[in-house]
Design a protein around this motif. Structure first.
Motif, PDB file in Angstrom:
ATOM      1  N   GLY A 174       0.904  -1.170   0.131  1.00 24.97           N
ATOM      2  CA  GLY A 174       0.019  -0.085   0.130  1.00 24.97           C
ATOM      3  C   GLY A 174       0.814   1.148   0.036  1.00 24.97           C
ATOM      4  N   ILE A 175       0.306   2.477   0.580  1.00 30.23           N
ATOM      5  CA  ILE A 175       1.002   3.689   0.566  1.00 30.23           C
ATOM      6  C   ILE A 175       2.110   3.480   1.690  1.00 30.23           C
ATOM      7  N   ILE A 176       3.256   3.822   1.301  1.00 33.05           N
ATOM      8  CA  ILE A 176       4.448   3.409   2.207  1.00 33.05           C
ATOM      9  C   ILE A 176       4.985   4.927   2.482  1.00 33.05           C
ATOM     10  N   SER A 177       4.950   5.981   1.784  1.00 33.47           N
ATOM     11  CA  SER A 177       5.003   7.484   2.163  1.00 33.47           C
ATOM     12  C   SER A 177       4.558   8.277   1.536  1.00 33.47           C
ATOM     13  N   ASN A 178       4.470   9.561   2.131  1.00 31.52           N
ATOM     14  CA  ASN A 178       3.670  10.576   1.367  1.00 31.52           C
ATOM     15  C   ASN A 178       4.549  11.992   1.680  1.00 31.52           C
ATOM     16  N   TYR A 179       4.434  12.887   0.893  1.00 32.79           N
ATOM     17  CA  TYR A 179       5.073  14.080   0.810  1.00 32.79           C
ATOM     18  C   TYR A 179       4.630  15.213   0.478  1.00 32.79           C
ATOM     19  N   LEU A 180       4.066  16.550   1.050  1.00 39.09           N
ATOM     20  CA  LEU A 180       3.128  17.447   0.620  1.00 39.09           C
ATOM     21  C   LEU A 180       4.047  18.840   0.931  1.00 39.09           C
ATOM     22  N   LEU A 231      13.760   4.270  -0.088  1.00 44.28           N
ATOM     23  CA  LEU A 231      14.043   3.534  -1.737  1.00 44.28           C
ATOM     24  C   LEU A 231      14.789   4.694  -2.250  1.00 44.28           C
ATOM     25  N   THR A 232      15.098   4.219  -3.576  1.00 45.21           N
ATOM     26  CA  THR A 232      15.733   4.820  -4.487  1.00 45.21           C
ATOM     27  C   THR A 232      14.762   5.010  -5.828  1.00 45.21           C
ATOM     28  N   GLY A 248       3.607  31.145 -17.903  1.00 43.45           N
ATOM     29  CA  GLY A 248       4.189  29.762 -18.442  1.00 43.45           C
ATOM     30  C   GLY A 248       5.401  29.369 -18.017  1.00 43.45           C
ATOM     31  N   SER A 249       6.348  30.332 -18.545  1.00 43.69           N
ATOM     32  CA  SER A 249       7.802  29.995 -18.173  1.00 43.69           C
ATOM     33  C   SER A 249       8.269  29.747 -16.946  1.00 43.69           C
ATOM     34  N   GLU A 250       7.631  30.641 -15.677  1.00 52.47           N
ATOM     35  CA  GLU A 250       7.817  30.653 -14.505  1.00 52.47           C
ATOM     36  C   GLU A 250       7.240  29.283 -13.996  1.00 52.47           C
ATOM     37  N   VAL A 251       6.021  28.740 -14.513  1.00 52.54           N
ATOM     38  CA  VAL A 251       5.498  27.407 -14.119  1.00 52.54           C
ATOM     39  C   VAL A 251       6.326  26.388 -14.481  1.00 52.54           C
ATOM     40  N   PHE A 252       6.717  26.400 -15.716  1.00 49.92           N
ATOM     41  CA  PHE A 252       7.799  25.673 -16.251  1.00 49.92           C
ATOM     42  C   PHE A 252       8.914  25.230 -15.202  1.00 49.92           C
ATOM     43  N   LYS A 253       9.588  26.285 -14.976  1.00 48.43           N
ATOM     44  CA  LYS A 253      10.784  26.437 -14.200  1.00 48.43           C
ATOM     45  C   LYS A 253      10.313  25.727 -12.622  1.00 48.43           C
ATOM     46  N   PHE A 254       9.179  26.235 -12.187  1.00 53.15           N
ATOM     47  CA  PHE A 254       8.837  25.759 -10.953  1.00 53.15           C
ATOM     48  C   PHE A 254       8.512  24.051 -10.974  1.00 53.15           C
ATOM     49  N   ALA A 255       7.929  23.726 -11.983  1.00 57.95           N
ATOM     50  CA  ALA A 255       7.747  22.114 -12.124  1.00 57.95           C
ATOM     51  C   ALA A 255       8.815  21.373 -12.256  1.00 57.95           C
ATOM     52  N   THR A 256       9.840  21.880 -12.847  1.00 58.52           N
ATOM     53  CA  THR A 256      11.011  21.264 -13.282  1.00 58.52           C
ATOM     54  C   THR A 256      11.843  21.059 -11.842  1.00 58.52           C
ATOM     55  N   ARG A 257      11.699  21.995 -11.048  1.00 57.43           N
ATOM     56  CA  ARG A 257      12.467  21.717  -9.701  1.00 57.43           C
ATOM     57  C   ARG A 257      11.589  21.116  -8.710  1.00 57.43           C
ATOM     58  N   ALA A 258      10.147  21.265  -8.995  1.00 56.92           N
ATOM     59  CA  ALA A 258       9.216  20.840  -7.465  1.00 56.92           C
ATOM     60  C   ALA A 258       9.082  19.222  -7.993  1.00 56.92           C
ATOM     61  N   LEU A 259       8.876  18.526  -9.072  1.00 57.01           N
ATOM     62  CA  LEU A 259       8.839  17.413  -9.270  1.00 57.01           C
ATOM     63  C   LEU A 259       9.991  16.503  -8.824  1.00 57.01           C
ATOM     64  N   PRO A 260      11.332  16.693  -9.141  1.00 54.82           N
ATOM     65  CA  PRO A 260      12.086  16.215  -8.599  1.00 54.82           C
ATOM     66  C   PRO A 260      12.504  16.132  -6.879  1.00 54.82           C
ATOM     67  N   ARG A 261      12.215  17.394  -6.475  1.00 59.72           N
ATOM     68  CA  ARG A 261      11.982  17.706  -4.980  1.00 59.72           C
ATOM     69  C   ARG A 261      11.084  16.479  -4.270  1.00 59.72           C
ATOM     70  N   ALA A 262       9.829  16.444  -4.801  1.00 59.84           N
ATOM     71  CA  ALA A 262       8.780  15.814  -4.121  1.00 59.84           C
ATOM     72  C   ALA A 262       9.330  14.149  -4.177  1.00 59.84           C
ATOM     73  N   THR A 263       9.803  13.976  -5.644  1.00 57.97           N
ATOM     74  CA  THR A 263      10.185  12.467  -5.641  1.00 57.97           C
ATOM     75  C   THR A 263      11.407  12.061  -4.806  1.00 57.97           C
ATOM     76  N   LYS A 264      12.395  12.973  -4.729  1.00 61.13           N
ATOM     77  CA  LYS A 264      13.459  12.598  -3.734  1.00 61.13           C
ATOM     78  C   LYS A 264      12.945  12.449  -2.260  1.00 61.13           C
ATOM     79  N   ALA A 265      12.009  13.373  -1.781  1.00 60.68           N
ATOM     80  CA  ALA A 265      11.552  13.429  -0.399  1.00 60.68           C
ATOM     81  C   ALA A 265      10.679  12.002  -0.341  1.00 60.68           C
ATOM     82  N   ALA A 266       9.658  12.134  -1.056  1.00 62.58           N
ATOM     83  CA  ALA A 266       8.997  10.766  -0.772  1.00 62.58           C
ATOM     84  C   ALA A 266       9.723   9.448  -0.776  1.00 62.58           C
ATOM     85  N   LEU A 267      10.561   9.276  -1.740  1.00 62.34           N
ATOM     86  CA  LEU A 267      11.485   8.033  -1.390  1.00 62.34           C
ATOM     87  C   LEU A 267      12.132   7.926  -0.526  1.00 62.34           C
TER      88      LEU A 267
END
Length: 332
Positions: free
Chosen positions: A174-180, A241-242, A217-236
């Motif tokens: 099931g759900i083994i970790s969450n990050y917000l 896990l890796t 658009g350009s600012e949201v793009f910059k934010f997204a490319t930072r936020a997705l890796p940050r959330a991924t690393k934190a949750a893993l």
């Protein structure tokens, strides 16, 4: 016991709006849209339908997938960026249409990260023992909040709904970790300015199209490319896990170039990221749930697979859920 996803469902409107259709109404082209976003077409809600109708259809499919009845559900949480009304909550409209009697229901507003937030909230209700089965829905019809003369936004969004049912599963799955996370300093980068109590509906606000999506658009793009890796690393990290342990990354479907950037940063094959943006565009809070449902119904997820749900959105918000998949078996 642990908490996991025990059923999935999704719904897409039948009306298809292609890039070639958009060429007729705004200064754009199929090549321009596909090159910059990866989108070829999107679905548009019927004029006589609302997001509660889409949410109900997705929920019925999730219930069927879990072999459950409406009466088995203890709580409804609905994430949306385009509520049907400011009051009452769209979740209460869904509850009534499903015939879910008097169970509690509430909405979550966390931009396109809404489904991640709602899954995290629902998980805790089950972990505390307050409820046993929670219906979580992401549903949006942002086509009704678009300026169809603004080619930077009107080409991006589509309508749809996705649902998951949370319930108890065997320990270790099931759900083994969450990050917000959230950062209100970026609130102006993606917004619908008018329609709330801060700027109520007026003739002037409609003339200025302040009820439509506005995006840097350009600012949201910059934010997204930072936020997705940050959330991924934190949750893993919380799951111990890796990225190599992950079978599928199911990201918010906003822009194919964002997903390409994320895959490159992690050094993973692009096939590890689940993508349906070409068919549906950005369905906001519904996008992750729709992609998960399609993956599950294609029998591509197997017991023990590690899934990463990760999103970002207005707020600004971002977050992730890490899941060790197990097929739900209803107790006799």
């Amino acid at each position: 016991m642990s908490v996991g996803i025990i059923g999935t469902g999704s719904y897409l409107p039948s009306k298809v709006l292609t890039n070639f259709d958009l060429e007729k109404i705004v200064d754009t082209s199929d090549e321009w849209i596909k090159t910059r976003t990866g989108i070829s077409e999107r679905r548009i809600i019927d004029d006589n339908a609302n997001i509660s109708d889409m949410a109900v259809e997705a929920s019925k499919k999730a219930l069927l997938d879990a072999d459950l009845e409406v009466s088995d559900i203890d709580l409804i949480i609905l994430a949306t960026c385009s509520p049907e009304t400011l009051m009452p909550s769209t979740s209460c409209l869904v509850q009534q249409k499903l015939g879910a009697k008097t169970i509690p229901a509430f909405d979550v507003s966390a931009g396109c990260t809404g489904l991640i937030y709602a899954i995290t909230i629902g998980t805790q209700f089950i972990e505390t023992g307050m409820y046993e089965k929670v219906l979580v829905i992401g549903a949006d019809a942002l086509s009704r909040h678009l300026d169809w003369t603004d080619r930077t936004t009107c080409v991006l969004f589509g309508d749809g709904a996705g649902a998951v049912i949370l319930g108890k599963v065997q320990k270790g799955y099931g759900i083994i970790s969450n990050y917000l996370a959230a950062d209100g300093k970026g609130a102006d980068l993606l917004k619908i300015p008018a329609g709330g109590s801060g700027l109520p509906a007026t003739e002037d606000s409609f003339e200025k199209k302040l009820h439509c999506v506005q995006m840097s658009g350009s600012e949201v793009f910059k934010f997204a490319t930072r936020a997705l890796p940050r959330a991924t690393k934190a949750a893993l990290k919380r799951a111990n896990l890796t990225i190599d342990d992950v079978k599928y990354i199911i990201p918010h479907q906003a822009n194919i170039r964002i997903l390409e950037n994320v895959a490159k940063k992690f050094g993973v094959g692009f096939d590890k990221l689940i993508k349906n943006i070409d068919k549906y565009g950005n369905t906001s809070t519904a996008s992750i749930a729709i992609a998960l449902d399609e993956l599950q119904r294609a029998n591509k997820i197997h017991e023990g697979d590690i899934l990463l749900l990760v999103g970002f959105g207005a707020g600004l918000t971002w977050g992730a859920n890490v899941i060790k998949w197990v097929k739900y078996k209803k107790s006799k």
